[in-house]
Design a protein around this motif. Structure first.
Motif, short mmCIF file in Angstrom:
data_model
loop_
_atom_site.label_atom_id
_atom_site.label_comp_id
_atom_site.label_asym_id
_atom_site.label_seq_id
_atom_site.Cartn_x
_atom_site.Cartn_y
_atom_site.Cartn_z
N ILE A 45 0.92 -1.08 0.09
CA ILE A 45 0.23 0.17 0.18
C ILE A 45 0.74 1.23 -0.13
N LYS A 46 0.75 1.95 -0.96
CA LYS A 46 1.67 3.25 -1.18
C LYS A 46 0.78 4.37 -0.32
N ASP A 47 1.53 4.77 0.59
CA ASP A 47 1.43 6.18 1.51
C ASP A 47 0.97 7.39 0.51
N GLN A 48 -0.10 7.91 0.55
CA GLN A 48 -0.65 9.00 0.03
C GLN A 48 0.21 10.30 0.23
N ALA A 49 0.67 10.32 1.35
CA ALA A 49 1.24 11.48 1.89
C ALA A 49 2.76 11.72 1.32
N SER A 50 3.75 10.45 1.69
CA SER A 50 4.95 10.22 1.49
C SER A 50 5.30 9.81 -0.04
N GLY A 51 4.51 9.05 -0.58
CA GLY A 51 4.44 8.24 -1.74
C GLY A 51 5.45 7.14 -1.64
N VAL A 52 5.65 6.59 -0.38
CA VAL A 52 6.45 5.41 -0.14
C VAL A 52 5.70 4.46 -0.02
N ALA A 53 5.92 3.20 -0.85
CA ALA A 53 5.08 2.00 -0.89
C ALA A 53 5.73 0.93 0.52
N LYS A 54 4.71 0.80 1.10
CA LYS A 54 5.10 -0.18 2.35
C LYS A 54 4.29 -1.58 2.31
N VAL A 55 5.19 -2.56 3.05
CA VAL A 55 4.43 -3.83 2.75
C VAL A 55 3.78 -4.04 4.25
N TYR A 56 2.84 -4.68 4.28
CA TYR A 56 1.97 -5.11 5.44
C TYR A 56 1.57 -6.43 5.45
N THR A 79 -3.27 -0.66 -3.26
CA THR A 79 -2.95 0.87 -2.64
C THR A 79 -4.73 1.43 -3.04
N GLU A 80 -5.12 1.34 -4.45
CA GLU A 80 -6.22 1.91 -4.94
C GLU A 80 -7.56 1.34 -3.74
N GLY A 81 -7.50 0.07 -3.72
CA GLY A 81 -8.51 -0.39 -2.78
C GLY A 81 -8.63 0.08 -1.44
N PHE A 82 -7.57 0.03 -0.90
CA PHE A 82 -7.33 0.70 0.62
C PHE A 82 -7.54 1.99 0.60
N HIS A 83 -7.48 2.88 -0.21
CA HIS A 83 -7.62 4.22 -0.15
C HIS A 83 -9.09 4.55 -0.45
N THR A 101 9.18 -1.78 3.74
CA THR A 101 9.11 -0.96 2.37
C THR A 101 9.10 -1.95 1.40
N LEU A 102 8.63 -1.40 0.08
CA LEU A 102 8.92 -2.28 -0.97
C LEU A 102 10.21 -1.85 -1.79
N ALA A 103 10.81 -2.69 -2.18
CA ALA A 103 12.13 -2.48 -2.67
C ALA A 103 12.27 -1.77 -4.16
#
Length: 128
Positions: free
Chosen positions: A66-77, A101-105, A124-126
């Motif tokens: 899921i990509k954080d909308q504020a920072s643009g960093v893709a994180k892994v959960y 990302t799209e579904g989560f937001h 985070t996603l490499a």
């Protein structure tokens, strides 16, 4: 007081007590639903490739990007421990092992879900 009056008062008191207890139980249940669930197992934190995330695509082992909308960093959960508690049922599986990302937001998630998600972050996603 007449016995009939005492009986009426007793019935009303019992009914009032039952209403109070049911509302208290309902409130407690509601509060428990709002409280964020915590992962039940130890989460390993790191940097993950898309290929590694894709290996975790079942209800018994579920990772999401899921990509954080504020920072643009893709994180892994690792949301494996949350699958059964997900209010949307198995919709959480739509992007299993991939980018959610799209579904989560989407509009179905309240702002509080962002706080809940923090507990499941494993890194985070490499960048490929």
């Amino acid at each position: 007081m007449e016995p009939l009056e005492l009986l009426i008062i007793a019935v009303v008191a019992v009914a009032a007590l039952a209403i109070i207890l049911s509302r208290r139980s309902s409130y407690k249940s509601h509060v428990q639903q709002l409280a964020p669930a915590k992962p039940k197992r130890q989460l390993v934190v790191g940097t993950w490739s898309r290929e590694e995330v894709a290996k975790h695509a079942t209800a018994d082992d579920l990772w999401l990007i899921i990509k954080d909308q504020a920072s643009g960093v893709a994180k892994v959960y690792d949301v494996t421990d949350y699958v059964e508690e997900h209010p949307g049922g198995m919709a959480i599986m739509y992007n299993a092992g991939g980018d959610a990302t799209e579904g989560f937001h989407g509009p179905q998630h309240p702002p509080t879900v962002h706080e809940l998600l923090k507990d499941y972050c494993i890194g985070t996603l490499a960048h490929a």
